[in-house]
Design an enzyme around this catalytic site. Structure first.
Site, PDB file in Angstrom:
ATOM      1  CB  THR A 179      -0.741   0.040   1.264  1.00  0.00           C
ATOM      2  OG1 THR A 179      -1.603  -1.398   1.057  1.00  0.00           O
ATOM      3  CG2 THR A 179      -1.265   1.325   1.609  1.00  0.00           C
TER       4      THR A 179
ATOM      5  NE  ARG B 156     -10.081  -6.053   3.903  1.00  0.00           N
ATOM      6  CZ  ARG B 156      -9.072  -5.466   3.867  1.00  0.00           C
ATOM      7  NH1 ARG B 156      -8.574  -4.836   2.737  1.00  0.00           N
ATOM      8  NH2 ARG B 156      -8.134  -5.348   5.115  1.00  0.00           N
TER       9      ARG B 156
ATOM     10  N   GLY C 284     -10.568  -2.249   3.529  1.00  0.00           N
ATOM     11  CA  GLY C 284     -10.039  -1.982   4.419  1.00  0.00           C
ATOM     12  C   GLY C 284      -9.848  -0.732   5.210  1.00  0.00           C
ATOM     13  CG  ASP C 285      -6.230   0.519   6.818  1.00  0.00           C
ATOM     14  OD1 ASP C 285      -6.061  -0.296   6.283  1.00  0.00           O
ATOM     15  OD2 ASP C 285      -5.323   1.243   7.205  1.00  0.00           O
TER      16      ASP C 285
ATOM     17  CB  THR D  34       0.893   0.433   5.185  1.00  0.00           C
ATOM     18  OG1 THR D  34       0.773  -0.679   4.707  1.00  0.00           O
ATOM     19  CG2 THR D  34       2.000   0.686   5.797  1.00  0.00           C
ATOM     20  N   GLY D  35      -1.292  -1.583   6.861  1.00  0.00           N
ATOM     21  CA  GLY D  35      -0.905  -2.701   7.739  1.00  0.00           C
ATOM     22  C   GLY D  35      -2.339  -3.561   7.539  1.00  0.00           C
TER      23      GLY D  35
ATOM     24  N   GLY E 272      -5.739  -3.924   7.779  1.00  0.00           N
ATOM     25  CA  GLY E 272      -6.691  -2.810   7.668  1.00  0.00           C
ATOM     26  C   GLY E 272      -7.838  -3.101   8.821  1.00  0.00           C
TER      27      GLY E 272
HETATM   28  N1  ASP Z   1      -4.169  -1.669   4.959  1.00  0.00           N
HETATM   29  C1  ASP Z   1      -4.348  -2.107   3.672  1.00  0.00           C
HETATM   30  C2  ASP Z   1      -5.827  -3.055   3.902  1.00  0.00           C
HETATM   31  O1  ASP Z   1      -6.018  -3.611   4.779  1.00  0.00           O
HETATM   32  C3  ASP Z   1      -3.443  -3.044   3.236  1.00  0.00           C
HETATM   33  C4  ASP Z   1      -1.924  -2.726   3.344  1.00  0.00           C
HETATM   34  O2  ASP Z   1      -1.643  -1.519   4.018  1.00  0.00           O
HETATM   35  O3  ASP Z   1      -1.132  -3.298   2.839  1.00  0.00           O
HETATM   36  O4  ASP Z   1      -6.446  -2.942   2.930  1.00  0.00           O
END
Ligand code: ASP
Length: 364
Positions: free
Chosen positions: A228, A256, A258-259, A279-280, A282
């Site tokens: 991301t 789905r 995410g965040d 990032t992470g 979500g």
């Molecule tokens: N945060 C993103 C999600 O959960 C994914 C990512 O940061 O790699 O969609």
């Protein structure tokens, strides 16, 4: 006659130059750009020199693009959009071109942007035909009465507003496709940057249900393409902005989200406190309201970016079992890059051009 024309042109040029120099000298010399390209299992031992160079070069290029805009007096929102566009256009990152595949074999992207001066914000979720989702998010912020648009409606709105579109094939990358094929049969969803730890639908790693580690090694060693992307900027007018863009999780289904497109979870900006891009995993970032929580820590506890980000990432996110990272910047140019994963693609560039790009834990 000719001499007069040339003289007049010279005068005009002189006036224009002096005017724009004057405009710039009236602005602050303090500006700053910080970026990330995803956090996760990013380990030196899994990286070839060539791959590492590709990432470092692209991150540097993105920093330079944003820095140029800020230096010339552009807004933080302009810098965030342009910097993210550059990373979205690179298949190295899980955003725009090179986004991960959904369970249905499509690419569905999320993005959001926030202006720290006005607290205005815009987001798109699940778009399939917008070349640069962050630009669609900006249009939603600036031209629509809404904050978040999703699915076909978001695609349609952005297209009607003149945002550049691309055919679904444009986003498809063969390496992402192979990553997805390996996961597809398992019915699991996986963070793009977390290839060693396939998760159940609730996000919890399931014992004995992991995909073959040798297959994962294949991904890591040969196909490593994570991330991301996000950017936070402070401009010469003293304003902050933040933006985040992603393809989400590999094999995601049921729409789905995410965040990343959720203001307060994946992105937040407020001149009074800070600009944040996350990032992470979500689901954990949403449940922890991570981006806003960092801002709230600063506001209510009168602490700085570093302490606030550490409390939220290393304490609160950890306690819930979430993984990932953040970049945070305040209106004085103080910044921090925190993550609880093995690594995070990240970098910064200061007003004087001093910059650094890092991938792993520590300063490397
Ligand atoms: N945060 C993103 C999600 O959960 C994914 C990512 O940061 O790699 O969609």
């Amino acid at each position: 006659m000719k001499t007069i024309t040339i003289n007049m042109m010279a005068l005009l040029l002189f006036t224009a130059t002096t005017f724009s120099q004057e405009k710039l000298t009236n602005m602050s010399d303090n500006f700053m750009l910080v970026i990330h390209g995803g956090a996760g299992t990013i380990l030196k031992k899994n990286m070839t020199d060539e791959k590492e160079k590709l990432y470092r070069d692209k991150l540097n290029e993105a920093l330079q693009a944003g820095h140029k805009i800020l230096k010339e007096g552009g807004t933080a929102v302009d810098a965030v959009e342009a910097t993210i566009n550059l990373m979205e256009n690179s298949p190295l990152f899980n955003a725009g071109k090179g986004s991960v595949f959904t369970n249905a074999g499509t690419n569905e992207m999320d993005a959001s942007i926030m202006d720290g001066k006005t607290l205005n914000a815009g987001a798109v979720a699940g778009v399939k035909t917008i070349k640069n989702p962050i630009s669609a998010a900006r249009i939603v912020m600036e031209k629509s009465p809404h904050v978040m648009l999703s699915g076909d409606g978001a695609d349609q709105y952005a297209k009607e507003m003149g945002v550049e579109t691309a055919s679904p094939d444009y986003f498809k990358d063969s390496i992402r496709y192979r990553q997805w094929l390996k996961l597809k049969e398992t019915e699991k969803q996986q963070l793009d940057h977390d290839a060693t730890e396939p998760k159940g639908n609730d996000g919890i790693p399931e014992e004995g249900n992991n995909i073959d580690p040798s297959e994962i090694e294949f991904n890591i060693n040969i196909d490593e393409k994570y991330g991301t992307v996000g950017c936070v900027a402070l401009d010469r007018h003293g304003n902050l902005a933040a933006g985040t863009s992603t393809g989400g999780m590999t094999n995601k289904r049921w729409g789905r989200i995410g965040d990343s497109p959720v203001i307060a979870a994946g992105t937040y900006a407020n001149n009074k406190t800070c600009a944040v891009s996350c990032t992470g995993h979500g689901e954990y970032f949403i449940r922890n309201v991570v981006a806003y929580d960092i801002s709230a820590h600063m506001e209510y506890k009168s602490i700085g970016v570093d302490e606030a980000a550490k409390q939220v990432i290393h304490k609160k996110l950890n306690e819930l079992g979430g993984t990932g990272g953040v970049i945070v910047l305040d209106a004085q140019g103080n910044f921090t890059m925190q993550f609880n994963t093995a690594g995070m693609y990240r970098g910064y560039m200061k007003a004087n051009g001093e910059s650094e790009v890092m991938l792993y834990k520590g300063n490397d």
